[in-house]
Scaffold this motif. Structure first.
Motif, PDB file in Angstrom:
ATOM      1  N   LYS A  56      64.404  39.908  71.684  1.00  0.00           N
ATOM      2  CA  LYS A  56      63.421  40.621  70.867  1.00  0.00           C
ATOM      3  C   LYS A  56      62.422  41.279  71.812  1.00  0.00           C
ATOM      4  CE  LYS A  56      63.493  37.640  66.857  1.00  0.00           C
ATOM      5  NZ  LYS A  56      63.275  36.197  66.872  1.00  0.00           N
ATOM      6  N   THR A  57      61.746  42.331  71.334  1.00  0.00           N
ATOM      7  CA  THR A  57      60.815  43.074  72.198  1.00  0.00           C
ATOM      8  C   THR A  57      59.838  42.140  72.901  1.00  0.00           C
ATOM      9  OG1 THR A  57      60.962  44.790  70.548  1.00  0.00           O
ATOM     10  CG2 THR A  57      59.322  45.087  72.247  1.00  0.00           C
TER      11      THR A  57
ATOM     12  N   GLU B  68      56.369  50.431  81.169  1.00  0.00           N
ATOM     13  CA  GLU B  68      57.311  49.639  80.388  1.00  0.00           C
ATOM     14  C   GLU B  68      57.848  48.471  81.206  1.00  0.00           C
ATOM     15  OE1 GLU B  68      60.824  51.592  78.667  1.00  0.00           O
ATOM     16  OE2 GLU B  68      59.404  52.690  77.427  1.00  0.00           O
TER      17      GLU B  68
ATOM     18  N   TYR C  32      59.583  41.694  76.871  1.00  0.00           N
ATOM     19  CA  TYR C  32      58.357  41.965  77.624  1.00  0.00           C
ATOM     20  C   TYR C  32      57.950  40.762  78.456  1.00  0.00           C
ATOM     21  CZ  TYR C  32      57.222  46.638  76.007  1.00  0.00           C
ATOM     22  OH  TYR C  32      57.229  47.995  75.826  1.00  0.00           O
TER      23      TYR C  32
ATOM     24  N   ASP D 149      53.356  48.257  76.770  1.00  0.00           N
ATOM     25  CA  ASP D 149      53.931  49.264  75.898  1.00  0.00           C
ATOM     26  C   ASP D 149      53.186  50.586  76.094  1.00  0.00           C
ATOM     27  OD1 ASP D 149      54.588  50.918  73.775  1.00  0.00           O
ATOM     28  OD2 ASP D 149      55.136  49.208  72.523  1.00  0.00           O
TER      29      ASP D 149
END
Lengths: 274, 260
Positions: free
Chosen positions: A79-80, B132, A84, B137
Motif C-alpha cells: 500500500k502507498t 518521491e 513510503y 508525496d
C-alpha cells in the motif's frame, strides 16, 4: 531452508521481471539478487534500462510481469503508506543530484529529516553537519544548488540520501561527467560509506574501471537480458564475447560500431541520384 | 477520410485520457491540502510568490483599464447628458466583468505560466522523482500549497483590480473631465448591489482562480520533461486558461445576470 537464507542474505530479489515502454521491451524475464552489505553493480550500455531498473526497485514504475522483493516485501503489492515507509529506508542518488533548487545545501540535507522526524532543530543541525562532513562539504552548507559543481551536487545528494540512515542506497550513474578528482572522491565515498554505515549499495553505471574497482558483484545487462554476472575478476575472465567487449571497451564486437544500414558503397552511389 | 477519422479518434482519446489524469491530479491535490494545516509556512511562501508578487501588474493594469473606462464612458454618456452615471458604469463593468476576467487573464500570464515552468522544470530535473524516493508525496508537498495559494489569491487580486480601476475612472472622470464628484460616488452607491454585483464578481474570480491554478499546475506536472516539453506546457497554460476563463465567464454571466 532456502527461504530463510534469502531473507538474511538478499536485500533485493528481482524475479522474472519484464517491462516495456510502448512497444520497446526493456527487460525480458530477468532475475537477479542483491546481497546484503555488498556493493553490487548493474552495468550495461546506455539505453539498456539501468535507471528504469532502479525506478522499478523503488516502486516508481510498475513491471509488466514478475516481482521485486525488497527486504522481504513485494514492492508492487505494498500500500502507498507501506511503500513510503519502505522508501525511507532506501536512499537513491539521482544522476542529476535532484537537489531542491529553492533551498541551500544545509536545508536540502535537512529536508528528509524535517519531513519524516520530529527532531528538534538543534539535533537536525548536528545530524546535517555530520552527514555533510562525511561527504566533505560541511563548509559548503550555505551554498545554493546552482553554485555547486556537478561533483559537489552529487556529494550533497549523497549526504541527503544517507540523512535517514537507510539500509541501502541506489546510485544512478554516479561517475558520469565527473573530472578525475571528483570521480576518485566519489569512488572512495561509495565504498567507505558502504563499509562504515553497513549499507548495501546498488550502482548502476557504464564506467567499467571505477565500478569494477569497488563492486563486489556485477551484473551486465544488454537488450533486456542479463548477459553476464560474477565478481569483477570472474567477469574479466569471462568467455562471453559480449562481456569481453563491454569490459574492455572495444569499438567493434558483438555490439557493432555501425548502426544497421545497407551497403556503404551502394548507399553513397544512390544518394547522388536522389 | 479514413485517416481523418483515425486522427480524430486519436485526438479524442488523448483528450479524454488527459482529462482523466487531470481529474485524478485534482483530487490528489485537494486531499493533499490537509497536510498544509500543520505547516502553514508552505502556504505563506506560495501566497507571497503567487499573490503578492502579482500585485504590481494587477494594480497598474487596473488603473489603466479604469482610466480608459472613464474616458470612453464619458464620451458615450455625455451624448445623453448622463455623465453623472459614469461612476455606476465604471464600477459595474469592473466589478461584474473586467475585474474578475482581466485579472484572471493577467494572473494566468504572470503566475500561471511561472507555476507551469517551475513544476515542469522540477520534473525535468528529477526533483519530483527525488522527492518521491525520499518518501515525500510531491503532490501534497509541492502542488497542494500552490493550488490553495492560487485559489485564495485570485479573488483578492480581482477585488484589488476593481478597486484600483474605480479610482482610475474617478481620476479621469472627476479629475480631468469634470464629472461631479458627489454624483460619481452617489450614483455608484445607489446602483451597485452588494449581492447582485459584488458577490457575483467574487464568485467568478473564485471559479477562475480554481481553474487557472488547476490548469497551470497540471500542465507543469504533466509536461514532457524536456526544455521543449516545458515550453509547450507553459504556452498551453496561458492559452487554455484564457479559453477557460472567457468561456466560463459567458456561462457564469448567463447564469447570474442573463435570462437565458
Amino acid at each position: 531452508m532456502p527461504n530463510s537464507e534469502s531473507a538474511t542474505n538478499h536485500i533485493v530479489s528481482v524475479k522474472n521481471l519484464s517491462f516495456s515502454r510502448g512497444s520497446r521491451k526493456i527487460f525480458d524475464d530477468i532475475s537477479l539478487d542483491i546481497q546484503r552489505g555488498k556493493v553490487t553493480a548493474i552495468m550495461g550500455p546506455s539505453g539498456t534500462g539501468k535507471t528504469t531498473l532502479l525506478k522499478l526497485i523503488g516502486g516508481q514504475l510498475y513491471p509488466d510481469a514478475g516481482e521485486i522483493w525488497v527486504d522481504d516485501q513485494n514492492v508492487h503489492r505494498l500500500k502507498t503508506r507501506d511503500l513510503y515507509s519502505l522508501r525511507k529506508r532506501m536512499g537513491m542518488l539521482f544522476q542529476s543530484g535532484a537537489l531542491l533548487t529553492d533551498m541551500n545545501v544545509y536545508d536540502n540535507v535537512a529536508f528528509p529529516l524535517r519531513e519524516h522526524t520530529h527532531l528538534p532543530e538543534s539535533m537536525i543541525r548536528t545530524l546535517v553537519l555530520m552527514k555533510l562532513h562525511a561527504v566533505g562539504l560541511r563548509g559548503a552548507r550555505h551554498l545554493m544548488p546552482n553554485e555547486l559543481s556537478g561533483g559537489m551536487a552529487r556529494r550533497v545528494a549523497l549526504a541527503r540520501a544517507i540523512a535517514l540512515d537507510p539500509m541501502m542506497i541506489m546510485y544512478d550513474e554516479p561517475f558520469t561527467g565527473q573530472d578525475p578528482i571528483s570521480m576518485g572522491a566519489l569512488v572512495h565515498l561509495i565504498k567507505s560509506l558502504n563499509t562504515t554505515l553497513r549499507l548495501t549499495s546498488i550502482i548502476v553505471s557504464h564506467d567499467v574501471q571505477e565500478t569494477a574497482a569497488i563492486a563486489d558483484y556485477i551484473y551486465v545487462l544488454s537488450d533486456g537480458k542479463i548477459v553476464g554476472h560474477g565478481t569483477p575478476t570472474q567477469l574479466a575472465q569471462s568467455d562471453s564475447a559480449w562481456v569481453q567487449q563491454f569490459m574492455n571497451g572495444d569499438a567493434d564486437g558483438p555490439v557493432h560500431f555501425h548502426y544497421p544500414a545497407r551497403d556503404y558503397l551502394d548507399d553513397l552511389l544512390t544518394s547522388r541520384h536522389s | 477520410m479514413l485517416e481523418f477519422l483515425e486522427s480524430l479518434g486519436k485526438i479524442t482519446r488523448h483528450s479524454f485520457a488527459k482529462l482523466g489524469r487531470a481529474t485524478f491530479f485534482l483530487l490528489h491535490a485537494l486531499t493533499g491540502m490537509r497536510e498544509i494545516l500543520p505547516r502553514p509556512n508552505l502556504l505563506i511562501k506560495q501566497l507571497y510568490s503567487i499573490g503578492v508578487l502579482s500585485f504590481l501588474i494587477i494594480t497598474i493594469s487596473g488603473l489603466f483599464v479604469g482610466m480608459v473606462l472613464g474616458l470612453q464612458g464619458f464620451n458615450i454618456l455625455s451624448d445623453f447628458g448622463a455623465e453623472e452615471s459614469l461612476g455606476v458604469m465604471v464600477a459595474a463593468s469592473l466589478v461584474r466583468e473586467l475585474g474578475p476576467v482581466v485579472s484572471a487573464l493577467l494572473f494566468a500570464g504572470r503566475a500561471g505560466s511561472a507555476l507551469t515552468a517551475e513544476i515542469g522544470l522540477m520534473k525535468a530535473t528529477e526533483q519530483l522523482s527525488g522527492m518521491e524516493m525520499m518518501a515525500v508525496d510531491p503532490i501534497n508537498r509541492i502542488i497542494s500549497p500552490r493550488f490553495l495559494a492560487g485559489f485564495l489569491s485570485m479573488p483578492l487580486l480581482a477585488a484589488l483590480f476593481s478597486a484600483i480601476g474605480v479610482m482610475g475612472g474617478h481620476l479621469v472622470g472627476v479629475g480631468m473631465l469634470g464629472v461631479d464628484d458627489g454624483a460619481f460616488w452617489a450614483q455608484m452607491q445607489a446602483n451597485i448591489d452588494f449581492r447582485e454585483d459584488i458577490v457575483n464578481g467574487i464568485i467568478k474570480s473564485v471559479v477562475f482562480g480554481f481553474v487557472v491554478s488547476w490548469i497551470a499546475l497540471f500542465e507543469g506536472y504533466d509536461a514532457i520533461p524536456t526544455s521543449e516539453g516545458v515550453s509547450r506546457a507553459t504556452t498551453r497554460t496561458v492559452v487554455n486558461s484564457a479559453f477557460s476563463v472567457l468561456g466560463l465567464d459567458f456561462i457564469l454571466t448567463a447564469l447570474m445576470f442573463g435570462d437565458i
